[in-house]
Design a protein around this motif. Structure first.
Motif, PDB file in Angstrom:
ATOM      1  N   LYS A  25     -33.610  12.175 -59.745  1.00 45.47           N
ATOM      2  CA  LYS A  25     -33.504  10.938 -58.967  1.00 45.47           C
ATOM      3  C   LYS A  25     -32.243  10.216 -59.405  1.00 45.47           C
ATOM      4  O   LYS A  25     -31.687  10.498 -60.468  1.00 45.47           O
ATOM      5  CB  LYS A  25     -34.730  10.048 -59.155  1.00 45.47           C
ATOM      6  N   SER A  45     -31.055  11.020 -47.413  1.00 41.49           N
ATOM      7  CA  SER A  45     -31.354  10.222 -48.597  1.00 41.49           C
ATOM      8  C   SER A  45     -30.363   9.073 -48.728  1.00 41.49           C
ATOM      9  O   SER A  45     -29.148   9.277 -48.637  1.00 41.49           O
ATOM     10  CB  SER A  45     -31.296  11.104 -49.842  1.00 41.49           C
ATOM     11  N   VAL A  58     -26.818   5.229 -52.980  1.00 44.28           N
ATOM     12  CA  VAL A  58     -27.105   4.116 -53.888  1.00 44.28           C
ATOM     13  C   VAL A  58     -25.899   3.682 -54.706  1.00 44.28           C
ATOM     14  O   VAL A  58     -25.832   2.534 -55.153  1.00 44.28           O
ATOM     15  CB  VAL A  58     -28.283   4.464 -54.836  1.00 44.28           C
ATOM     16  N   GLN A  92     -30.107   8.630 -53.409  1.00 45.01           N
ATOM     17  CA  GLN A  92     -31.368   8.257 -54.044  1.00 45.01           C
ATOM     18  C   GLN A  92     -32.135   9.467 -54.585  1.00 45.01           C
ATOM     19  O   GLN A  92     -32.812   9.380 -55.608  1.00 45.01           O
ATOM     20  CB  GLN A  92     -32.246   7.488 -53.048  1.00 45.01           C
TER      21      GLN A  92
END
Length: 742
Positions: free
Chosen positions: A366, A324, A327, A343
């Motif tokens: 999320k 993943s 971020v 993410q």
């Protein structure tokens, strides 16, 4: 007869009563000693265990409040009661978190500037936000919190602080819109760097003069153009001291040195790892470390070190994440730790001194749009489309783990990984270095050198006193040596540090000669004495031979010290210490292991001497007389019978002395220099577990990592003494069984 029998029965009953009371008292005393030891053991564990407790991130509250634009900076005050949000459209909102409820409330909202074109934020602990305008100007603001006391309670009042005035500052030429900003500042110095629409970098330095008269005129401003910039700029960051600017362009990192007058390009480094490309850069607390987020979902830590006389930017370690995408990186305010958000909502906690992730959990469904950590690193606040949520973080000791305690760690500014103990500094952003290895090493080094000094003297003295010396002399010598144990070790430490250390430094060559010639002179005197006619030797009463050796020892010692200056001038150009350092690479500390060995040796000698002498003197007389009657010499009887029979007691004496040396505090505190270095060099200092506890415990914060590691050091010391005593008892019992048939 009846009266005598009655009196005898009464006396027997009285004796039995005393025996019973004595037995009960001894048993109770032993039980209480064991209970005390167990209480100490478990209390140490009680303080130590939280160091290794697991990290947790637990939901605390959630509520919804509308937001109108994207976030520039999200933060929390020191008390975790008020969150603040600077938006990209130039507004600030303060939200009361209400810890006891699930509701949030807007406490204050204010517009700072209209239609900003760019924004920049400092490191979390500084909390500064800069907004750029179309006219090349910049406005700098900062959240501020003050306590207001009303009636019987207090209230936290948020406000906006304009540290450099309410008027915008000219950063770029008029008409050049600011498109990207970076800011740093602390105390009396700040700097802002902005990128304009024409792809130029401008800097604005702000300085508050030290002179009181000049300070009344406010901040001094100096604007400058940063030359030699790359055509394409991906990201740039400023260190809090305002002296370094990092500019990321593609795979290259440009390092600029900033001053009040301007900036110049110091170097260009390629920070790409393998086939990946750098995406963004983040500064850790203190800004000595740079975290580079790469396209292959890794984060690499870089900082500058000095190698071969030059500063080099080194890739120290790399943190790898799952599939993943990563971020956001959220650095802590004061510690070298950070949270990484992926993410899919996976949240990982890292501390740079630990090689592995210290916590990994899918906290969110999320990744939230914005996330902030509190100054105390015990609260996470997230914001996602108007939905606020807070999480309680239990992560009190991320800086302590098996890696940081027992393995080499590559700390900021160090040329290579190393074992380091450095617990405190003047800076809140200091990276504590709490490796136990250097102080355990120092403890063993001090104990080993003191035993090298004490064992030969103590055992030789015990053997001579118990076996060869006459009872008349023994009655004087033994109590005198035992009386040495009553001498406070603080006195020995004081004398070692203040009196002995300068003498050893001045007559180091003489000390070296003495180590060689004193044993040789004793051997020569003994051999010469054995060569004399028997009638001459018989004139000296048994046990008084030591009186012949004392003048020889004094004369040899005086001669060695007298030759010391001559040896230095003839062979070392008058500077032995300089020769050792320049030609042999051997450093010299005035308070070193040699001083400790001598001083602590004197403290340990009475313990070893007393126990060993009692063991040797207690060997049954029929064994020695039988050996001599069978034709063995006194020396053969000593080595083949007496020492073997007394070996359990002798070994116990040595182990008791070792335990005493390991736990000694005042001598090593005053005579070692307390330098936690790992070097067997006899002429360099050291630091022990006991000295570290004595020095640092009064100044450590209760419950802190430093405080608990000191208790861990005490636990290690406790285990050391327990192990030594256990080994001594086991070996003593086996030796006793082996030689009990003699």
């Amino acid at each position: 007869m009846a009266n005598a029998s009655t009196l005898l029965r009464k006396e027997n009953r009285f004796r039995r009563g005393k025996d019973k009371l004595a037995r009960i008292g001894v048993t109770a005393g032993g039980i209480f000693v064991l209970i005390t030891l167990m209480l100490i053991f478990f209390y140490l564990l009680y303080v130590i265990v939280p160091i290794f407790s697991s990290v947790s991130v637990l939901p605390q509250q959630h509520f919804s409040l509308p937001v109108t634009s994207k976030t520039a900076l999200l933060g929390v005050d020191d008390s975790n009661n008020i969150a603040y949000r600077f938006s990209r459209d130039g507004k600030v909102t303060f939200v009361d978190l209400h810890p006891q409820s699930q509701q949030g409330e807007v406490v204050k909202q204010q517009t700072i500037i209209d239609n900003p074109t760019a924004y920049g934020v400092s490191l979390p602990r500084d909390g500064m936000v800069a907004y750029g305008t179309t006219q090349g100007q910049v406005m700098i603001v900062q959240p501020e919190f003050s306590l207001i006391f009303t009636d019987a309670h207090k209230q936290l009042q948020p406000s906006i602080k304009f540290p450099f005035g309410r008027s915008p500052l000219a950063l770029a030429p008029a008409g050049e819109a600011i498109t990207q900003l970076a800011i740093s500042g602390r105390d009396d110095r700040a700097i802002v760097v902005g990128k304009t629409a024409t792809n130029h970098l401008y800097g604005l330095s702000l300085l508050l003069p030290e002179n009181v008269v000049q300070r009344a005129n406010g901040w001094q401003q100096q604007r400058f153009l940063i030359a030699d910039t790359p055509v394409h700029i991906d990201d740039f960051q400023l260190t809090p001291d305002g002296k370094t600017l990092y500019v990321l362009s593609g795979s290259n990192l440009y390092l600029y040195k900033l001053s009040l007058q301007g900036a110049f390009l110091r170097k260009i480094e390629n920070v790409a790892t393998g086939s990946s490309k750098p995406v963004s850069i983040t500064l850790l607390s203190g800004a000595n470390s740079l975290l580079v987020t790469n396209s292959d979902n890794t984060v690499s830590q870089w900082f500058e070190v000095v190698k071969q006389g030059q500063r080099q930017l080194m890739n120290v370690r790399t943190f790898t994440f799952s599939a993943s995408p990563l971020v956001k990186i959220v650095p802590e305010y004061y510690r070298k730790g950070f949270f990484a958000i992926q993410q899919d909502g996976t949240t990982s906690a890292y501390y740079t001194a630990e090689r592995k992730v210290i916590h990994k959990e899918k906290v969110f469904t999320k990744a939230p749009t914005d996330i902030a950590i509190s100054p105390k690193a015990n609260l996470l606040v997230t914001l996602d489309n108007g939905r606020w949520q807070s999480y309680h973080v239990k992560n009190a000791h991320p800086d302590i783990g098996l890696s940081s305690l027992l393995q080499k760690v590559w700390y900021e500014g160090y040329a290579e990984p190393d074992y380091v103990w450095q617990s405190t500094s003047a800076s809140d952003e200091f990276e504590p270095k709490l490796s136990l290895v250097p102080i355990v090493f120092g403890t063993l080094k001090a104990a080993l050198y003191s035993m090298f000094f004490a064992i030969p003297l103590a055992l030789s003295g015990a053997i001579y006193t118990a076996y060869f010396m006459s009872n008349k002399v023994r009655k004087v010598i033994k109590p005198t040596v035992e009386l040495m144990e009553a001498l406070p070790t603080v006195i020995l430490g004081f004398l070692a540090g203040v009196w002995l250390a300068p003498i050893v430094e001045q007559y180091l060559a003489g000390i070296a000669l003495g180590i060689i010639f004193l044993p040789l002179s004793i051997i020569v005197v003994g051999w010469s004495w054995s060569m004399l006619p028997g009638q001459w030797r018989s004139r000296v009463p048994n046990g008084f031979h030591i009186a012949l050796l004392i003048p020889v020892i004094v004369a040899v010692t005086y001669g060695c010290f007298g030759l010391s200056p001559w040896i230095e001038s003839q062979f070392f150009n008058g500077d032995l210490l300089g020769y050792l350092n320049n030609h042999l690479g051997v450093g010299y500390d005035q308070r070193n292991a040699l001083i400790v060995g001598i001083a602590m040796g004197f403290a340990v000698i009475p313990t070893i001497f007393t126990i060993a002498e009692d063991a040797i003197f207690s060997v049954p007389a029929h064994l020695t007389k039988g050996s001599l009657a069978l034709g063995a010499t006194q020396w053969q009887t000593l080595t083949k019978v007496v020492l073997l029979t007394a070996s359990p007691g002798i070994f116990s004496a040595i182990m008791m002395g070792l335990g005493r040396a390991v736990g000694e505090t005042m001598i090593v505190l005053m005579a070692t220099g307390n330098t936690p270095v790992m070097d067997w060099n006899l002429l360099q200092g050291l630091r022990t577990l006991a000295a570290t506890i004595a020095i640092e415990m009064p100044e450590s914060e209760v419950g802190s990592s430093h405080y608990r590691v000191l208790f861990l050091a005490a636990f290690v010391l406790f285990v050391f003494t327990f192990v030594f005593n256990t080994i001594a008892e086991v070996v003593r019992q086996r030796l006793r069984e082996k030689y009990s048939s003699l």
